[in-house]
Design a protein around this motif. Structure first.
Motif, short mmCIF file in Angstrom:
data_model
loop_
_atom_site.label_atom_id
_atom_site.label_comp_id
_atom_site.label_asym_id
_atom_site.label_seq_id
_atom_site.Cartn_x
_atom_site.Cartn_y
_atom_site.Cartn_z
N GLY A 155 0.81 -1.21 0.00
CA GLY A 155 0.00 0.00 0.00
C GLY A 155 0.84 1.26 0.00
O GLY A 155 0.38 2.33 0.38
N GLN A 156 2.09 1.13 -0.43
CA GLN A 156 2.93 2.33 -0.51
C GLN A 156 4.03 2.11 -1.54
O GLN A 156 4.31 0.98 -1.93
CB GLN A 156 3.55 2.61 0.85
N ILE A 157 4.62 3.22 -1.93
CA ILE A 157 5.75 3.14 -2.86
C ILE A 157 7.00 3.35 -2.02
O ILE A 157 7.13 4.36 -1.33
CB ILE A 157 5.62 4.22 -3.94
N THR A 158 7.91 2.39 -2.06
CA THR A 158 9.09 2.50 -1.21
C THR A 158 10.27 3.11 -1.98
O THR A 158 10.28 3.09 -3.22
CB THR A 158 9.54 1.12 -0.68
N GLN A 159 11.24 3.60 -1.23
CA GLN A 159 12.43 4.19 -1.85
C GLN A 159 13.16 3.13 -2.68
O GLN A 159 13.65 3.42 -3.77
CB GLN A 159 13.33 4.77 -0.75
N GLU A 160 13.18 1.89 -2.18
CA GLU A 160 13.88 0.83 -2.94
C GLU A 160 13.22 0.59 -4.28
O GLU A 160 13.88 0.37 -5.29
CB GLU A 160 13.86 -0.49 -2.16
N GLN A 161 11.89 0.63 -4.26
CA GLN A 161 11.17 0.41 -5.53
C GLN A 161 11.49 1.54 -6.51
O GLN A 161 11.70 1.31 -7.70
CB GLN A 161 9.67 0.34 -5.27
N ILE A 162 11.51 2.76 -5.98
CA ILE A 162 11.81 3.90 -6.86
C ILE A 162 13.21 3.75 -7.44
O ILE A 162 13.43 3.93 -8.65
CB ILE A 162 11.67 5.24 -6.08
N GLU A 163 14.14 3.36 -6.59
CA GLU A 163 15.52 3.20 -7.08
C GLU A 163 15.61 2.10 -8.15
O GLU A 163 16.33 2.24 -9.13
CB GLU A 163 16.47 2.89 -5.92
N TYR A 164 14.87 1.04 -7.92
CA TYR A 164 14.85 -0.06 -8.91
C TYR A 164 14.36 0.47 -10.26
O TYR A 164 14.95 0.19 -11.31
CB TYR A 164 13.93 -1.16 -8.36
N MET A 165 13.31 1.24 -10.20
CA MET A 165 12.74 1.79 -11.44
C MET A 165 13.74 2.75 -12.11
O MET A 165 13.93 2.71 -13.32
CB MET A 165 11.46 2.56 -11.14
N ILE A 166 14.34 3.62 -11.30
CA ILE A 166 15.25 4.61 -11.88
C ILE A 166 16.44 3.91 -12.54
O ILE A 166 16.86 4.25 -13.63
CB ILE A 166 15.72 5.63 -10.81
N LYS A 167 16.93 2.88 -11.85
CA LYS A 167 18.07 2.15 -12.42
C LYS A 167 17.68 1.52 -13.76
O LYS A 167 18.45 1.55 -14.72
CB LYS A 167 18.54 1.07 -11.44
N GLN A 168 16.48 0.96 -13.80
CA GLN A 168 16.05 0.36 -15.07
C GLN A 168 15.96 1.42 -16.16
O GLN A 168 16.34 1.20 -17.30
CB GLN A 168 14.68 -0.30 -14.91
N LEU A 169 15.40 2.59 -15.76
CA LEU A 169 15.27 3.66 -16.75
C LEU A 169 16.64 4.09 -17.26
O LEU A 169 16.87 4.20 -18.47
CB LEU A 169 14.55 4.87 -16.13
N LYS A 170 17.56 4.29 -16.33
CA LYS A 170 18.88 4.79 -16.71
C LYS A 170 19.70 3.76 -17.49
O LYS A 170 20.36 4.10 -18.45
CB LYS A 170 19.68 5.17 -15.45
N GLU A 171 19.67 2.53 -17.00
CA GLU A 171 20.60 1.55 -17.55
C GLU A 171 20.04 0.80 -18.76
O GLU A 171 20.79 0.27 -19.55
CB GLU A 171 20.97 0.49 -16.49
N ASP A 172 18.73 0.75 -18.85
CA ASP A 172 18.18 -0.10 -19.90
C ASP A 172 17.23 0.66 -20.83
O ASP A 172 17.41 0.66 -22.05
CB ASP A 172 17.43 -1.28 -19.24
N VAL A 173 16.23 1.31 -20.22
CA VAL A 173 15.17 1.89 -21.06
C VAL A 173 15.69 3.08 -21.87
O VAL A 173 15.57 3.10 -23.11
CB VAL A 173 13.97 2.30 -20.17
N ILE A 174 16.30 4.05 -21.21
CA ILE A 174 16.76 5.25 -21.93
C ILE A 174 17.83 4.90 -22.97
O ILE A 174 17.75 5.35 -24.12
CB ILE A 174 17.19 6.35 -20.93
N PRO A 175 18.81 4.07 -22.61
CA PRO A 175 19.77 3.69 -23.67
C PRO A 175 19.11 3.07 -24.90
O PRO A 175 19.56 3.28 -26.02
CB PRO A 175 20.68 2.68 -22.97
N LYS A 176 18.02 2.35 -24.69
CA LYS A 176 17.35 1.75 -25.87
C LYS A 176 16.66 2.83 -26.70
O LYS A 176 16.66 2.77 -27.93
CB LYS A 176 16.39 0.66 -25.43
N PHE A 177 16.07 3.81 -26.01
CA PHE A 177 15.50 4.95 -26.74
C PHE A 177 16.58 5.63 -27.57
O PHE A 177 16.38 5.99 -28.73
CB PHE A 177 14.92 5.97 -25.75
#
Ligand code: SF4
Ligand code: SF4
Lengths: 433, 387
Positions: A155-177
């Motif tokens: 029932g909440q968004i945790t800092q770890e979850q946010i970091e997991y998402m940001i890492k995916q964005l930085k390392e995988d998603v944005i480079p693919k874009f």
């Protein structure tokens, strides 16, 4: 009820129509103009990121629902079943696959371009994962990026979850874009788009909340699905989107000030007999007929969960241009179907109370486990917590085999009778007090 | 209990004891012990063991319990598994369980975690998210956090922190467990008549209701018997059964497949117990890291594991080849989106590889197998004829 011909097209409708026309036109010319195309899903979509790379989005669910509305879905579903898909699974997937098997012709009659990037922002529905595995096989040449969005299980968004998402964005998603478009990630551009989003989100919330008025000036489900289009799909972050919501707010506010009721395909409603909160997606194959049952009975949907699949902004969430990646991460995790069941129940309870609803109704979709599994428990909880009569109907998103008009109408009529009786009892009680 | 028949009958009884009495008795012997129930498919049971707990697999009610209340919680078009589990919860069969883990397999299980939260079953109810990013620094870190949350949950119940030693020890025990199970499958590949598919099923299913130490002992005993010839070889074809990883097929269905002339040489019935392929490092300073590493690099193929880059259809065909199977039986629970959405692609891969296949759908409480038996029989005959 006014005569259909009295129904005037409001300015916001014209704006939205033009936005859509331009969008499909751009898509049809994508190969000539060299624009790259990104297929992605509605819940938790990263449209600002997509637009920051000047890419054009395609939403397979939107294709499916439009196929449903254009009465094409039955054939598409059959074709997907012929290729081995089971009758039991999500019909959006089958409809989309069927559409591709039939040349991937979009709503304007033109072929949709193949994807350059498949962006799986896997938010709130497990089937998306399966769907994209299928798309990956259908479009082997497209780059594919996966953004695993953790569920708000606690029932909440945790800092770890946010970091997991940001890492995916930085390392995988944005480079693919970057790889697909040949462009560098432009944070300033993303921030500007997010800034526009925030403003549009503010207007969107104000529009939805005007339904707290009695009578409500809008139907927050049947009309709500049109209103939510720009912000939930291809346009959030754009100037046009902001313009659209400014205009829509102006119009709805005027209606509210004049105590006017929602506009329906047959003109303006004249009486608000019942105010309802609805959970679950609508049926698309018989959308008009379905809506008509409600407005004929004077039932107005004052709040719905389906319009929150692209973000539950009315709980206060806004994009944050200052922290763009964190903002995208939090946005993805905040969509309605990514909320856990207790959060969903709390939200619905809040809607019933704040929007002074007379009843709570579930339209349970045969093929959508993400919404449907657990709905009967949601119903019990809401009944206990609010005391309003609860109703339950079943249909499907795009498979016409599961829309039984007579059945639904009968059930709704009995439900409306129940609401009527309760109103009488409540008014008698208030007289005696 | 040394006689194989006795062991197998005990396994059957224990596997289908829907009150989980064996685990409850184990817990009652020590006030610091906990029972953590988990749903299909996989959770790293090592971490529960290391926290003085027993991980008990809740695989549904099968055809052993009449569902009355559970049906009122689910629409007809939702698979059978969660309604059976709600029935168990409402009938207090799960009383004494300290917590529940709901692995990220599908939206039904995900939403069921919320139903348990709403009805406050157990002291904790946790959705256990599988990382779908397989980079050790990204998905690995996330997965480790998921395990840490579970460890905290258990700590909040019994005050026991899983030490490095305990974790390494648990890994060691589960490594043995996986090796023994694989040996059974290897023997059955060559000599499937030595232990029937149904007996194998009972043996594995019992393993998720008892301690790993007890299970290892039983597996040893069974292996000691089936390493030698027993039973009688039949002129059956060899099949791999795929798609039954969550809601379990009724035992009658497994029996029918074999009776129709198909030896099941591999399957995904108790996939969680066989999820990690090979050993996990059991002597590191970072046992959670070792478990994470195994999850990222040694997971089997499954419908709940993002497979781009390593498609499950191809992995199924590899398994068929490795097991020298003649064909595949796709057998999935009705309304099981993950299994059913995977099926066409997996069938396509089988077609490309020339692997014959058929498919069924079932409910865990299906009672009639005539049609399935006929289909499996025809499948077996046709393979024999072509071969
Ligand atoms: S299961 Fe529901 S949310 Fe998921 S893709 Fe299908 S319709 Fe959409
Ligand atoms: S049988 Fe399939 S749909 Fe049902 S809970 Fe299991 S994985 Fe989910």
């Amino acid at each position: 009820m006014a005569n259909p011909k009295d129904a005037v097209k409001e300015k916001s409708m014209i704006i939205q129509k033009e936005m859509l026309a331009k969008q499909f036109n751009d898509l049809s010319k994508a190969r000539e103009t060299g624009k790259k195309v990104c297929y992605t899903f509605v819940p938790g979509n990263l449209i600002e990121l997509i637009l920051s790379f000047d890419m054009l989005p395609v939403y397979p669910e939107i294709n499916a629902l439009q196929s449903g509305m254009r009465k094409k879905s039955a054939g598409y579903i059959k074709d997907a079943e012929k290729m081995g898909h089971s009758e039991d699974v999500c019909t959006y997937v089958k409809c989309d696959i069927g559409m591709m098997l039939n040349g991937n012709i979009g709503p304007t009659g033109e072929k949709l371009p193949d994807p350059d990037l498949l962006l799986l922002s896997y938010t709130g529905c497990f089937t998306f994962l399966k769907w994209f595995e299928n798309l990956n096989r259908l479009y082997p040449n497209a780059e594919i990026a996966m953004l695993h969005t953790p569920y708000q299980e606690d029932g909440q968004i945790t800092q770890e979850q946010i970091e997991y998402m940001i890492k995916q964005l930085k390392e995988d998603v944005i480079p693919k874009f970057e790889k697909v478009t040949g462009k560098k990630f432009d944070e300033a551009k993303l921030k500007k788009l997010l800034d526009n989003s925030v403003q549009a989100e503010d207007y969107w919330v104000k529009i939805l909340q005007l339904a707290k008025n009695k009578p409500s000036p809008i139907d927050a489900y049947f009309a709500g699905v049109y209103y939510m289009g720009p912000i939930n799909t291809a346009f959030r972050g754009s100037e046009e989107c902001l313009e659209y919501y400014k205009e829509l707010y102006k119009e709805v506010k005027e209606r509210a000030d004049q105590k006017l009721l929602p506009v329906t395909p047959e003109g303006e409603m004249k009486h608000e007999r019942f105010r309802l909160v609805v959970e679950g997606p609508p049926n698309w194959t018989n959308f008009r007929e379905f809506w008509k049952i409600f407005y004929d009975m004077g039932a107005v949907i004052v709040a719905s969960t389906y319009t929150k699949v692209g973000g539950v902004y009315d709980l206060g969430y806004r994009q944050n241009p200052e922290k763009p990646l964190e903002s995208l991460a939090t946005y993805c995790m905040g969509c309605y179907t990514n909320l856990n069941l207790p959060q969903r129940v709390d939200l619905i309870e809040k809607y019933v109370k704040e929007y002074q609803a007379d009843g709570f109704l579930i339209n349970s979709i045969k093929s959508c486990n993400s919404f449907s599994a657990g709905q009967l428990m949601i119903m019990r909880e809401i009944e206990q917590r609010t005391g309003v009569p609860v109703g339950f109907i079943e249909s499907d998103l795009v498979d016409p085999r599961y829309f039984s008009y007579a059945n639904i109408k009968n059930r709704l009529e009995s439900y409306f009778q129940m609401l009527e009786q309760r109103k009488i009892i409540l008014s008698q009680e208030s007289l005696t007090v | 209990m040394n006689n194989i028949e006795e062991i197998l009958s005990w396994c059957e009884k224990t596997a289908f004891d829907l009150n989980f009495n064996h685990a409850k008795q184990w817990k009652n012997n020590d006030s610091k012990r906990v029972i953590v129930g988990y749903l299909p498919i996989y959770v790293p049971r090592e971490i529960i063991h290391a926290s003085n707990g027993i991980a008990v697999g809740i695989m549904g009610t099968g055809d052993r319990k009449q569902i009355i209340k559970g049906d009122a919680y689910y629409q007809s078009y939702i698979c059978h598994l969660p309604r059976g589990i709600i029935e168990l919860a409402l009938d207090n069969n799960l009383e004494g369980f300290d917590g529940f883990l709901f692995p990220a397999i599908c939206d039904c299980v995900r939403n069921l975690s919320g139903m348990f939260k709403l009805s406050k079953k157990g002291k904790f109810q946790r959705y256990f998210d599988y990382a779908q990013n397989f980079d050790p620094f990204i998905g690995g870190t996330f997965y480790k956090h998921e395990m840490e949350k579970v460890l905290d949950d258990i700590y909040n119940v019994n005050g026991i922190k899983a030490t490095k030693e305990n974790l390494n020890n648990a890994i060691k025990l589960y490594n043995i467990n996986r090796r023994l199970i694989e040996e059974i499958y290897d023997i059955r590949q060559k000599y499937p008549w030595r232990l029937s598919a149904v007996d194998t099923y009972h043996l594995l299913r019992a393993g998720i209701c008892i301690t790993v130490e007890e299970h290892n002992e039983i597996l040893h005993k069974i292996l000691n018997v089936i390493r030698n010839e027993r039973g009688e070889a039949m002129d059956n074809i060899r099949v791999v059964v795929s798609g039954s990883f969550c809601e379990q097929p009724p035992v009658g269905l497994i029996k029918s497949i074999e009776m129709a002339g198909c030896y099941i040489v591999d399957d995904d019935f108790m996939l969680g117990s066989r999820w990690i392929q090979g050993d996990i490092a059991d002597n590191t300073d970072d046992p959670l890291g070792a478990i994470t590493d195994a999850y990222l690099n040694q997971s089997t193929f499954s419908s709940c594991y993002y497979d781009v880059g390593n498609p499950k259809g191809k992995r199924l065909v590899e398994l068929v080849k490795r097991r020298e199977a003649d064909g595949v039986i796709f057998s999935a629970a009705s309304f099981c989106d993950p299994a059913l959405l995977d099926r066409p692609e997996m069938q396509k891969e089988c077609d490309v590889a020339g692997v014959p296949h058929i498919n069924f759908q079932y409910h865990e409480n299906t009672g009639q197998f005539k049609v399935i038996k006929e289909q499996a029989g025809t499948f077996s005959d046709s393979i024999k004829l072509w071969a």
